[in-house]
Design a protein around this motif. Structure first.
Motif, short mmCIF file in Angstrom:
data_model
loop_
_atom_site.label_atom_id
_atom_site.label_comp_id
_atom_site.label_asym_id
_atom_site.label_seq_id
_atom_site.Cartn_x
_atom_site.Cartn_y
_atom_site.Cartn_z
N SER A 583 0.86 -1.18 0.00
CA SER A 583 0.00 0.00 0.00
C SER A 583 0.89 1.23 0.00
CB SER A 583 -0.91 0.03 1.24
OG SER A 583 -1.78 -1.08 1.26
N LEU A 584 0.59 2.18 -0.90
CA LEU A 584 1.37 3.42 -0.99
C LEU A 584 0.42 4.60 -1.00
CD1 LEU A 584 2.70 1.26 -3.32
CD2 LEU A 584 4.51 2.95 -3.14
N TYR A 585 0.88 5.71 -0.45
CA TYR A 585 0.07 6.92 -0.53
C TYR A 585 0.97 8.15 -0.55
CZ TYR A 585 -3.45 10.46 0.05
OH TYR A 585 -4.25 11.54 -0.17
N ALA A 586 0.78 8.97 -1.57
CA ALA A 586 1.36 10.31 -1.66
C ALA A 586 0.45 11.11 -2.56
CB ALA A 586 2.78 10.28 -2.21
N SER A 587 0.50 12.41 -2.41
CA SER A 587 -0.38 13.27 -3.20
C SER A 587 0.45 14.31 -3.94
CB SER A 587 -1.41 13.95 -2.29
OG SER A 587 -2.34 14.67 -3.06
N PRO A 588 0.84 14.00 -5.20
CA PRO A 588 1.63 14.97 -5.97
C PRO A 588 0.82 16.25 -6.22
CG PRO A 588 1.67 12.80 -7.00
CD PRO A 588 0.61 12.77 -5.96
N VAL A 589 1.51 17.38 -6.18
CA VAL A 589 0.88 18.65 -6.52
C VAL A 589 1.71 19.29 -7.63
CG1 VAL A 589 -0.10 18.99 -4.24
CG2 VAL A 589 2.18 19.89 -4.73
N LYS A 590 1.07 20.14 -8.42
CA LYS A 590 1.78 20.81 -9.50
C LYS A 590 2.36 22.12 -9.00
CE LYS A 590 -0.04 18.90 -13.75
NZ LYS A 590 -0.59 19.18 -15.08
N ARG A 591 3.65 22.30 -9.31
CA ARG A 591 4.32 23.55 -9.00
C ARG A 591 5.06 24.00 -10.25
NH1 ARG A 591 6.65 22.28 -3.01
NH2 ARG A 591 4.64 22.10 -1.98
N GLY A 592 4.93 25.26 -10.58
CA GLY A 592 5.54 25.71 -11.81
C GLY A 592 4.77 25.16 -13.00
N ARG A 593 5.46 24.95 -14.10
CA ARG A 593 4.83 24.49 -15.33
C ARG A 593 5.04 22.99 -15.49
NH1 ARG A 593 3.50 27.33 -19.99
NH2 ARG A 593 4.62 29.15 -19.22
N ASN A 594 3.97 22.24 -15.27
CA ASN A 594 3.96 20.78 -15.52
C ASN A 594 5.00 20.01 -14.72
OD1 ASN A 594 1.86 21.04 -17.41
ND2 ASN A 594 3.32 21.55 -19.03
N ILE A 595 5.28 20.45 -13.50
CA ILE A 595 6.16 19.69 -12.62
C ILE A 595 5.34 19.20 -11.43
CG2 ILE A 595 8.16 19.77 -11.07
CD1 ILE A 595 9.49 21.67 -12.95
N GLU A 596 5.25 17.88 -11.27
CA GLU A 596 4.54 17.30 -10.15
C GLU A 596 5.52 17.06 -9.00
OE1 GLU A 596 2.66 13.77 -11.59
OE2 GLU A 596 1.04 14.86 -12.56
N VAL A 597 5.16 17.55 -7.83
CA VAL A 597 6.06 17.51 -6.68
C VAL A 597 5.40 16.75 -5.54
CG1 VAL A 597 7.18 18.93 -4.92
CG2 VAL A 597 7.22 19.65 -7.30
N ILE A 598 6.16 15.89 -4.89
CA ILE A 598 5.74 15.26 -3.64
C ILE A 598 6.59 15.83 -2.52
CG2 ILE A 598 5.72 13.11 -2.30
CD1 ILE A 598 5.05 11.63 -4.87
N GLU A 599 5.92 16.36 -1.51
CA GLU A 599 6.65 16.90 -0.35
C GLU A 599 6.13 16.28 0.94
OE1 GLU A 599 7.82 21.20 1.68
OE2 GLU A 599 7.03 21.11 -0.36
N ASP A 600 4.84 16.46 1.22
CA ASP A 600 4.27 15.94 2.46
C ASP A 600 3.77 14.51 2.26
OD1 ASP A 600 4.63 18.41 3.79
OD2 ASP A 600 2.83 19.18 2.81
N LEU A 601 4.06 13.68 3.25
CA LEU A 601 3.53 12.32 3.28
C LEU A 601 2.65 12.20 4.51
CD1 LEU A 601 6.73 10.27 2.33
CD2 LEU A 601 4.73 10.68 0.90
N LEU A 602 1.35 12.16 4.29
CA LEU A 602 0.40 12.17 5.40
C LEU A 602 0.22 10.77 5.98
CD1 LEU A 602 -2.31 14.49 3.84
CD2 LEU A 602 -0.39 15.13 5.31
N PRO A 603 0.04 10.66 7.29
CA PRO A 603 -0.25 9.34 7.87
C PRO A 603 -1.63 8.86 7.44
CG PRO A 603 -0.45 11.08 9.53
CD PRO A 603 0.11 11.73 8.30
N ILE A 604 -1.74 7.57 7.18
CA ILE A 604 -2.99 6.96 6.74
C ILE A 604 -3.49 6.05 7.87
CG2 ILE A 604 -4.13 5.56 4.98
CD1 ILE A 604 -3.01 8.21 3.95
#
Length: 661
Positions: A583-604
């Motif tokens: 099981s994996l969980y992360a939520s990529p967000v877009k920053r800048g132009r078409n760059i998906e970034v993962i920073e926060d890893l929330l507890p599930i």
């Protein structure tokens, strides 16, 4: 295959000198230990065309005063780290400026400013090939390489003087692209064959990989020109987070060792001073493990030759976890209920590399839906055996010729069911359906967009007339078909003389024929829903498809309440007599132009799982910490709940004594 690899680039201009002066064996080794690295691809030759060692087959970089390649191999081997060796094959700027007649020549030139900085690709049907082979042979003969990695290669369209002359000698009209393709295919096959002969003359069996940036689905012949596969897929570099699962779910079906290659960079290759968040690399490495792959992380050495300790602290945060987990990830077989027949493999969609946009790609849209719906699946080609799967998806554009029909008939006779969408299932000429799905074809639907009204409430959206943007097929109900949802026509198509509101015309309520139909052989949905999802991401598309799949899969192997952004797989280690549920969980967000970034890893919290396993399970625990968890098994259904977790959690289900015990 080593599980914790680094791919070390070193594309260094001759305008920089001296180079390598800060290389230190001790510092190199310290960085590898800090990064928990067990294999590092080091470099013989770069895109600029220079060698980084004494060479008769090439020219040593003018700023280098010692054997950098040899020093890196010696340092790595001293601490038990393997060293495949990299050579730039398709790019060699030093030779490109001296022999422009060897360059790949496009039929229609798209060249820009003559002085725009960048590389130029060489044709492997020219005398350049012999030079490249001598460079490869020099490395194989003189150095203790653990593999050969050749970059920027593949089947290329080329109209250079050599290719045109060869075509005319064979009686081929160079103006006929289809007639030229066998020549281009032969050029690449000749190159890979001669490379293998050259390398194995000195080191039989040495691994060889030819990198083209994309493993083409449906081209097993190209895949097997390699000893293993390296799935180049840098999420921030244009590939995004959809590309690797799509590529991996195909690669694992081929039975070849493979790895997932991401990068430490914030953007993509060639970036100095760019770093992604450690949590992103933790997630990307875990995603490789969950898909049966080893891990590789791209880096680039500074011209002075010192390893960047910040990079190896970053890599080490991910690879320390991989090192602890890898015993539960080796020699694993994916468990799948569903096979997705790739549109690319069927020859309809041509993907040339990871940098291509996935907008409108039915394969990408389908994989995104399956991941978000937590359906266990493989991506397959036309050579695959369909019989192990309960459901086969024909996404959007799979027309059925006689060869495909024979395989589908066998699959259906064995109890399998089909989910077909759009023009899938039609004969090649589009005249009628080749397989019986309870519908008759009445042509391409004249309205686009139009509306779908399900006859059942959807999971989140309940019932309404929902806009579907993609092309649809107009169908009528046939014997054995049951309508699950209908099409509603708009008042008219939008044009200059008939338009309404800002976007599209509202639904008129007029019945437009069946929209989704169920039959004993499966379910048919009358729109290109997967390419629509890849383009628009509309929730109704996913809920419609998942409703169909849940009807086709009444006894799914896995059910979980993991959030939609979560990824789940089940891998089987038969020799160890265990299943491993990832099981994996992360939520990529877009920053800048078409760059998906993962920073926060929330507890599930509160992840519940039902896993259907026929073998009697003797124990369930969390890996790598070996923490037992409570479980229940009844009638083959194992149920358990995960304690709070973050990023990646493996649950191991043992069912017997491993082989050899």
């Amino acid at each position: 295959m080593r599980m914790r690899q680094v791919h070390l680039d070193f594309h260094t201009s001759e305008a920089i000198h001296p180079i390598g002066t800060r290389f230190s064996k001790e510092q190199f080794q310290q960085a590898l230990k800090l990064g928990h690295v067990d294999s590092i691809t080091v470099f013989s030759k770069c895109h600029h065309g220079w060698a980084y060692h004494p060479s008769e087959a090439n020219v040593t970089h003018p700023g280098l005063s010692f054997d950098l390649l040899g020093a890196m191999i010696e340092a790595a081997h001293e601490i038990g780290v393997r060293t495949p060796v990299y050579l730039s094959a398709g790019l060699d700027e030093r030779l490109a400026v001296r022999h422009p007649e060897w360059l790949i020549r496009e039929r229609f030139s798209r060249e820009g400013d003559l002085f725009t900085p960048g590389y130029h690709q060489l044709c492997l049907n020219t005398p350049y090939l012999d030079i490249l082979l001598s460079q490869i042979e020099e490395v194989a003969a003189r150095y203790d390489a653990d593999g050969i990695f050749l970059d920027i290669v593949g089947v290329r369209e080329c109209y250079c003087a050599t290719c045109v002359a060869a075509a005319r000698e064979q009686g081929i009209d160079p103006r006929d692209k289809s007639a030229m393709r066998p020549l281009w295919e032969q050029t690449y096959a000749n190159y890979t064959s001669r490379v293998k002969e050259t390398v194995h003359r000195h080191k039989p069996g040495l691994p060889i990989f030819h990198n083209g940036g994309h493993i083409r689905r449906g081209r097993r012949d190209l895949a097997h020109m390699n000893s293993h596969l390296e799935l180049e897929s840098l999420p921030t570099g244009g590939w995004g987070y959809d590309h690797f699962p799509l590529s991996a779910r195909y690669a694992q079906t081929l039975g070849m060792p493979f790895l997932g290659m991401t990068g430490k960079f914030h953007t993509t290759w060639g970036e100095f001073g760019g770093y992604k968040h450690p949590n992103a690399l933790r997630y990307e490495a875990a995603l490789s493990l969950a898909n049966g792959a080893a891990c590789s992380i791209g880096d680039q050495l500074h011209p002075l030759g010192a390893m960047d300790e910040a990079t190896y602290r970053l890599i080490g945060a991910a690879y320390a976890e991989v090192e602890a987990k890898e015993a539960w990830c080796r020699d694993a077989v994916n468990v799948a209920d569903v096979a997705l027949l790739s549109v690319e493999a069927a020859g309809t969609h041509q993907a040339t590399g990871g940098h291509d946009s996935f907008t409108g790609d039915p394969d990408a849209g389908a994989v995104r839906m399956l991941l978000e719906g937590h359906i266990l699946f493989d991506v397959v080609d036309l050579e695959a055996d369909f019989s192990p799967y309960a459901v086969l998806i024909l996404p959007d554009r799979i027309r059925v010729n006689d060869a495909i029909l024979a395989k589908l008939d066998s699959f259906l006779a064995g109890g399998g069911r089909i989910l077909a969408t759009g023009e899938s299932g039609l004969k090649p000429d589009g005249s009628e359906f080749a397989i019986d799905l309870g519908v008759r074809h009445a042509g391409v639907n004249p309205f686009r967009p139009d509306y779908y009204h399900p006859q059942h409430p959807l999971a989140s959206l309940q019932e309404s007339a929902f806009i579907f943007y993609s092309e649809g097929q107009k169908v009528t109900l046939a014997e054995g078909g049951t309508e699950l949802g209908k099409r509603e026509n708009p008042y008219f198509n939008r044009d200059a003389f008939t338009f309404c509101s800002h976007q599209h015309t509202p639904n008129s309520g007029e019945y437009g024929g069946p929209g989704m139909v169920e039959h004993a052989n499966g379910i048919y949905i009358a729109w290109n829903v997967f390419e629509d999802y890849a383009s628009k991401g509309s929730l109704v598309l996913k809920e419609t498809v998942l409703y169909a799949l849940n009807r086709l899969l009444p006894e799914k192997t896995l059910r979980t309440n993991l959030p939609a952004q979560g990824v789940t797989t089940v891998q089987h280690q038969p020799d160890q007599k265990r299943y491993v549920h990832h099981s994996l969980y992360a939520s990529p967000v877009k920053r800048g132009r078409n760059i998906e970034v993962i920073e926060d890893l929330l507890p599930i919290r509160g992840t519940t799982v039902e896993l259907r396993i026929s073998e009697p399970v003797t124990g369930v625990y969390l890996a790598p910490h070996m923490t037992p968890i409570d479980f229940r098994q009844q009638d083959g259904l194992v149920t358990y709940e995960l304690p709070e977790w973050q990023c990646h959690q493996m649950v191991v289900l043992e069912y017997g004594q491993p082989e050899g015990n």
